[in-house]
Scaffold this motif. Structure first.
Motif, PDB file in Angstrom:
ATOM      1  N   ASP A  49       0.808  -1.223   0.000  1.00  0.00           N
ATOM      2  CA  ASP A  49       0.000   0.000   0.000  1.00  0.00           C
ATOM      3  C   ASP A  49       0.843   1.276   0.000  1.00  0.00           C
ATOM      4  O   ASP A  49       0.311   2.379   0.023  1.00  0.00           O
ATOM      5  N   ILE A  50       2.170   1.155  -0.029  1.00  0.00           N
ATOM      6  CA  ILE A  50       3.046   2.330  -0.059  1.00  0.00           C
ATOM      7  C   ILE A  50       3.534   2.527  -1.490  1.00  0.00           C
ATOM      8  O   ILE A  50       4.180   1.640  -2.054  1.00  0.00           O
ATOM      9  N   PRO A  51       3.233   3.673  -2.093  1.00  0.00           N
ATOM     10  CA  PRO A  51       3.656   3.881  -3.489  1.00  0.00           C
ATOM     11  C   PRO A  51       5.173   4.063  -3.573  1.00  0.00           C
ATOM     12  O   PRO A  51       5.799   4.605  -2.659  1.00  0.00           O
ATOM     13  N   PRO A  52       5.767   3.591  -4.655  1.00  0.00           N
ATOM     14  CA  PRO A  52       7.212   3.782  -4.826  1.00  0.00           C
ATOM     15  C   PRO A  52       7.551   5.259  -4.975  1.00  0.00           C
ATOM     16  O   PRO A  52       6.777   6.032  -5.541  1.00  0.00           O
ATOM     17  N   THR A  53       8.684   5.664  -4.439  1.00  0.00           N
ATOM     18  CA  THR A  53       9.113   7.054  -4.540  1.00  0.00           C
ATOM     19  C   THR A  53      10.570   7.118  -4.968  1.00  0.00           C
ATOM     20  O   THR A  53      11.337   6.182  -4.766  1.00  0.00           O
ATOM     21  N   SER A  54      10.931   8.229  -5.572  1.00  0.00           N
ATOM     22  CA  SER A  54      12.335   8.429  -5.945  1.00  0.00           C
ATOM     23  C   SER A  54      13.036   9.344  -4.951  1.00  0.00           C
ATOM     24  O   SER A  54      14.255   9.382  -4.905  1.00  0.00           O
ATOM     25  N   HIS A  55      12.246  10.091  -4.165  1.00  0.00           N
ATOM     26  CA  HIS A  55      12.808  11.005  -3.176  1.00  0.00           C
ATOM     27  C   HIS A  55      11.978  10.927  -1.899  1.00  0.00           C
ATOM     28  O   HIS A  55      10.779  10.671  -1.952  1.00  0.00           O
ATOM     29  N   SER A  56      12.618  11.183  -0.791  1.00  0.00           N
ATOM     30  CA  SER A  56      11.901  11.105   0.481  1.00  0.00           C
ATOM     31  C   SER A  56      11.038  12.337   0.744  1.00  0.00           C
ATOM     32  O   SER A  56      10.130  12.291   1.557  1.00  0.00           O
ATOM     33  N   VAL A  57      11.326  13.432   0.071  1.00  0.00           N
ATOM     34  CA  VAL A  57      10.527  14.648   0.221  1.00  0.00           C
ATOM     35  C   VAL A  57      10.064  15.101  -1.159  1.00  0.00           C
ATOM     36  O   VAL A  57      10.736  14.859  -2.158  1.00  0.00           O
ATOM     37  N   PRO A  58       8.915  15.769  -1.239  1.00  0.00           N
ATOM     38  CA  PRO A  58       8.447  16.240  -2.543  1.00  0.00           C
ATOM     39  C   PRO A  58       9.408  17.274  -3.136  1.00  0.00           C
ATOM     40  O   PRO A  58       9.960  18.104  -2.416  1.00  0.00           O
ATOM     41  N   LEU A  59       9.605  17.207  -4.432  1.00  0.00           N
ATOM     42  CA  LEU A  59      10.473  18.163  -5.105  1.00  0.00           C
ATOM     43  C   LEU A  59       9.643  19.188  -5.857  1.00  0.00           C
ATOM     44  O   LEU A  59       8.588  18.869  -6.395  1.00  0.00           O
ATOM     45  N   VAL A  60      10.126  20.402  -5.889  1.00  0.00           N
ATOM     46  CA  VAL A  60       9.485  21.452  -6.664  1.00  0.00           C
ATOM     47  C   VAL A  60      10.537  22.088  -7.551  1.00  0.00           C
ATOM     48  O   VAL A  60      11.731  22.044  -7.264  1.00  0.00           O
ATOM     49  N   ASN A  61      10.099  22.699  -8.624  1.00  0.00           N
ATOM     50  CA  ASN A  61      11.010  23.369  -9.526  1.00  0.00           C
ATOM     51  C   ASN A  61      11.536  24.626  -8.830  1.00  0.00           C
ATOM     52  O   ASN A  61      10.767  25.493  -8.432  1.00  0.00           O
ATOM     53  N   VAL A  62      12.845  24.733  -8.700  1.00  0.00           N
ATOM     54  CA  VAL A  62      13.430  25.858  -7.979  1.00  0.00           C
ATOM     55  C   VAL A  62      14.108  26.846  -8.930  1.00  0.00           C
ATOM     56  O   VAL A  62      14.893  27.675  -8.501  1.00  0.00           O
ATOM     57  N   LEU A  63      13.795  26.756 -10.213  1.00  0.00           N
ATOM     58  CA  LEU A  63      14.395  27.670 -11.180  1.00  0.00           C
ATOM     59  C   LEU A  63      13.748  29.044 -11.074  1.00  0.00           C
ATOM     60  O   LEU A  63      12.554  29.171 -10.819  1.00  0.00           O
ATOM     61  N   ARG A  64      14.545  30.064 -11.297  1.00  0.00           N
ATOM     62  CA  ARG A  64      14.018  31.422 -11.261  1.00  0.00           C
ATOM     63  C   ARG A  64      13.340  31.748 -12.599  1.00  0.00           C
ATOM     64  O   ARG A  64      13.534  31.061 -13.586  1.00  0.00           O
ATOM     65  N   GLU A  65      12.583  32.793 -12.610  1.00  0.00           N
ATOM     66  CA  GLU A  65      11.954  33.259 -13.845  1.00  0.00           C
ATOM     67  C   GLU A  65      13.029  33.691 -14.836  1.00  0.00           C
ATOM     68  O   GLU A  65      14.059  34.251 -14.437  1.00  0.00           O
ATOM     69  N   ASP A  66      12.817  33.443 -16.092  1.00  0.00           N
ATOM     70  CA  ASP A  66      13.747  33.865 -17.132  1.00  0.00           C
ATOM     71  C   ASP A  66      13.401  35.302 -17.518  1.00  0.00           C
ATOM     72  O   ASP A  66      12.415  35.554 -18.197  1.00  0.00           O
ATOM     73  N   VAL A  67      14.222  36.241 -17.032  1.00  0.00           N
ATOM     74  CA  VAL A  67      13.974  37.651 -17.268  1.00  0.00           C
ATOM     75  C   VAL A  67      15.043  38.179 -18.227  1.00  0.00           C
ATOM     76  O   VAL A  67      16.241  38.058 -17.933  1.00  0.00           O
ATOM     77  N   PRO A  68      14.654  38.743 -19.346  1.00  0.00           N
ATOM     78  CA  PRO A  68      15.646  39.303 -20.265  1.00  0.00           C
ATOM     79  C   PRO A  68      16.445  40.421 -19.602  1.00  0.00           C
ATOM     80  O   PRO A  68      15.901  41.217 -18.840  1.00  0.00           O
ATOM     81  N   ALA A  69      17.744  40.445 -19.861  1.00  0.00           N
ATOM     82  CA  ALA A  69      18.624  41.463 -19.308  1.00  0.00           C
ATOM     83  C   ALA A  69      19.643  41.835 -20.381  1.00  0.00           C
ATOM     84  O   ALA A  69      19.886  41.066 -21.312  1.00  0.00           O
TER      85      ALA A  69
END
Length: 98
Positions: A49-69
């Motif tokens: 009943d435990i789903p397989p996981t690749s990481h012990s904590v949830p991952l989120v996208n940590v990339l910043r916004e692409d701002v033209p400079a």
């Protein structure tokens, strides 16, 4: 009782093209047996009943916004280059022309 025999270790060594001594056959058989027993133990603990996981904590996208400079001016970018040709970085040729 061991899960892997000396003969199986010797066979694996031949397949892997590894030269092993008689002493190493005994040592590797014992080590591989411990590994196989550990894996079997993990299989006993895993619950259906435990789903397989690749990481012990949830991952989120940590990339910043692409701002033209503004870009670095070409002259400044090439100022520290060891060699410049035709307003570009000059690098050694690695492929011959055919």
């Amino acid at each position: 009782m061991t899960a892997i025999s000396r003969e199986e270790v010797a066979h694996l060594a031949r397949l892997s093209r590894l030269a092993v001594t008689e002493q190493e056959l005994d040592m590797f058989a014992g080590q591989l047996d411990v590994i196989l027993q550990s894996i079997a133990r993990i299989g006993e603990v895993a619950a259906a009943d435990i789903p397989p996981t690749s990481h012990s904590v949830p991952l989120v996208n940590v990339l910043r916004e692409d701002v033209p400079a503004p870009c670095l001016p070409r002259e400044k970018a090439l100022a520290g280059a060891p060699d410049v040709a035709e307003e570009r970085f000059r690098v050694p040729r690695i492929l011959d022309e055919e």
